[in-house]
Structure formats: structure tokens, C-alpha cells
Design a protein around this motif. Structure first.
Motif, short mmCIF file in Angstrom:
data_model
loop_
_atom_site.label_atom_id
_atom_site.label_comp_id
_atom_site.label_asym_id
_atom_site.label_seq_id
_atom_site.Cartn_x
_atom_site.Cartn_y
_atom_site.Cartn_z
N SER A 55 3.32 9.28 13.32
CA SER A 55 4.68 9.06 12.83
C SER A 55 5.63 10.18 13.28
O SER A 55 6.83 10.09 13.05
CB SER A 55 4.69 8.98 11.31
N GLN A 77 6.40 4.27 10.63
CA GLN A 77 7.44 4.92 9.84
C GLN A 77 6.85 6.01 8.95
O GLN A 77 5.90 5.77 8.20
CB GLN A 77 8.17 3.88 8.98
N ASN A 78 7.42 7.20 9.03
CA ASN A 78 7.00 8.30 8.16
C ASN A 78 7.39 7.99 6.71
O ASN A 78 8.19 7.10 6.44
CB ASN A 78 7.64 9.61 8.61
N ALA A 79 6.80 8.73 5.76
CA ALA A 79 7.10 8.53 4.34
C ALA A 79 6.75 9.82 3.60
O ALA A 79 5.89 10.59 4.04
CB ALA A 79 6.29 7.37 3.77
N ASN A 91 -0.57 9.74 -0.57
CA ASN A 91 -0.03 9.33 0.73
C ASN A 91 -0.06 7.82 0.93
O ASN A 91 -0.07 7.33 2.06
CB ASN A 91 -0.81 10.01 1.85
N LEU A 93 2.18 5.40 0.42
CA LEU A 93 3.32 4.79 1.11
C LEU A 93 3.23 5.02 2.62
O LEU A 93 3.52 4.11 3.41
CB LEU A 93 4.63 5.34 0.55
N LEU A 94 2.82 6.21 3.01
CA LEU A 94 2.64 6.51 4.43
C LEU A 94 1.65 5.55 5.06
O LEU A 94 1.88 5.00 6.15
CB LEU A 94 2.16 7.96 4.59
N ASN A 97 2.75 1.98 5.56
CA ASN A 97 3.51 1.86 6.80
C ASN A 97 2.58 1.82 8.01
O ASN A 97 2.82 1.07 8.97
CB ASN A 97 4.49 3.02 6.93
N ARG A 172 1.05 -4.18 -2.59
CA ARG A 172 2.20 -3.28 -2.71
C ARG A 172 2.76 -3.27 -4.13
O ARG A 172 3.47 -2.35 -4.52
CB ARG A 172 3.29 -3.69 -1.71
N GLN A 177 1.69 4.67 -7.06
CA GLN A 177 2.38 5.96 -6.87
C GLN A 177 1.52 7.19 -7.15
O GLN A 177 1.65 8.21 -6.45
CB GLN A 177 3.66 6.00 -7.72
#
Length: 239
Positions: A55, A77-79, A91, A93-94, A97, A172, A177
Motif C-alpha cells: 500500500s 488502499q492504505n488504512a 489491522n 481494515l487494512l 482493503n 464487514r 474494530q
């Protein structure tokens, strides 16, 4: 060195992936493997198909020459990353992606198993096939430490991964979180009917049961965070 002589595909077939940062020790380990000749049978470039994802660099950044020619990065995409409830990297969300990029690239459909491996994990794909060949008759992924999936090496039957891609919104929608990505993907897959199969010898990990590179049976060893340590473990493993 240029492209190596291509080997016949093994069974079960393996699609192996690295997620890495270009400006880090991880890139040095990857580039070291790409400089080896055809006698070298370790790492993701000894799998039947492979890709590298980053990313922090533009798409198609050249890394080196592999068995199929130039190896170039795939961008995702980074996150942001924070601390998880078990004090590891949150991590998820990362990696959502990352898996989205894998989905759209479609290369994963080539093979029986998809294996996401950290660059500091020493992979022995031939041993990996031997273990995974006994786990082909039902949808599953491999848990490697105390019944849990550890993120260093994630082996997911590709038909099981397809269930995730077909039901992405459900996963998702989980309360991800506080979780690391390995907790999230394992709970996601189990919620979709993909079984967790425990194999305590699949990965010898210093973060779990220890990484004895000379044990003679593990398909991967982790972590070895520089190129020399990585190769020393590989050489010990294949003796």
C-alpha cells in the motif's frame, strides 16, 4: 538471473501472497529470494502462482525477476492501524482493503489454496502441499496455534475464500474494530461455514510453540526478520 525454468504445478496447487512495505526489511527478504536460482525451493515464489501487495508504493513497482518474469507490486488502499484487544495490531481494515484487491485481481481462482504469508515467514511449499492434500474434501482453513489462525501464515482453501468474496458485506458488518485481521478473517470464515482445522505442526512459530527450523516437518517457520536469518532457517530446514 532472468526467468527460471518453470516447474510443473504441484497438487494441491498454491497461490501465495505477501503483503509488505516497500521501505522496510520485508522488501529485502523478498528481493533476496528473487535472486536465488532454480535450486531454491522456498518462499512464495516456489508456489504455483504468487503475487505481492503493497500500500506504500504505486501499482506495478518492480521488485525483481521471478520464475514467471518480472515481479511487480499490486497496490491496495492504505488504512489506519491501532491496538487490538489482545495488544496486537488492529489491522483489520487494512486487510479488508488487501482482500478486496485480491478479489478484483482474480488470480486467486487459479489454485486450490490461497496462502497469505508474512515475508518473515520461511515457507516450504512442497511440505505445505503434503499437509494440505489431506484437507481437500471440505471447506476449511488452517489454525496453527492453540486452535487459532495466526496471521504469519494463513492457508485458506480457495473455495472457502470465495465464500468470503460472495458474502463480503456480512463479514464487514462484524464488530471487527478491536480485532487483528487474523481474528477477523477466521471468525468471518467460520460464520460462512468454512471450518477451522487445527494443525499444530503446520507453522513453527516463536510466538507460539517455538520455531525449530530443523524439526523436519513444518511447512513454515516464523519470524526471521532479516535475509540472513531467513536463509539460515531455510538451509537448516532442508538439510
Amino acid at each position: 538471473l532472468g526467468p527460471r525454468t518453470l516447474r510443473p504445478w504441484g497438487w494441491p496447487s498454491l497461490f501465495c501472497l505477501h503483503v509488505f512495505r516497500l521501505h522496510s526489511y520485508e522488501a529485502n527478504i523478498i528481493k533476496m529470494q528473487l535472486q536465488k536460482d532454480g535450486r531454491f525451493h522456498g518462499g512464495i515464489f516456489s508456489c504455483d502462482q504468487y503475487d505481492v501487495y503493497a500500500s506504500d508504493t504505486p501499482d506495478s513497482t518492480f521488485i525483481g525477476d521471478g520464475p514467471y518474469g518480472p515481479v511487480r507490486t499490486h497496490w491496495f488502499q492504505n488504512a489506519p492501524v491501532w491496538r487490538s484487544e489482545d495488544n496486537t495490531a488492529a489491522n483489520t481494515l487494512l486487510f479488508m482493503n488487501f482482500w478486496e484487491a485480491v478479489r478484483w485481481d482474480m488470480r486467486y481462482t487459479c489454485c486450490d489454496w490461497t496462502v497469505k504469508a508474512d515475508p518473515d515467514a520461511v515457507l516450504l511449499p512442497d511440505r505445505m502441499r503434503g499437509s494440505l492434500s489431506h484437507k481437500m474434501s471440505w471447506l476449511n482453513f488452517i489454525s496453527t496455534c492453540q486452535g487459532k489462525l495466526y496471521g504469519a501464515v494463513e492457508a485458506i482453501q480457495t473455495k472457502g475464500l470465495q465464500k468470503y468474496f460472495n458474502n463480503e458485506a456480512q463479514c464487514r458488518g462484524m464488530p471487527w474494530q478491536p480485532w487483528g485481521e487474523d481474528v477477523w478473517i477466521s471468525r468471518c470464515l467460520m460464520s460462512l461455514g468454512v471450518s477451522s482445522v487445527f494443525d499444530g505442526g503446520f507453522v513453527a512459530d516463536n510466538l507460539c510453540y517455538g520455531a525449530n527450523c530443523g524439526n523436519g516437518y513444518s511447512a513454515a517457520y516464523h519470524p526471521f526478520k532479516d535475509a540472513n536469518a531467513w536463509m539460515n532457517c531455510y538451509n537448516q530446514a532442508i538439510r
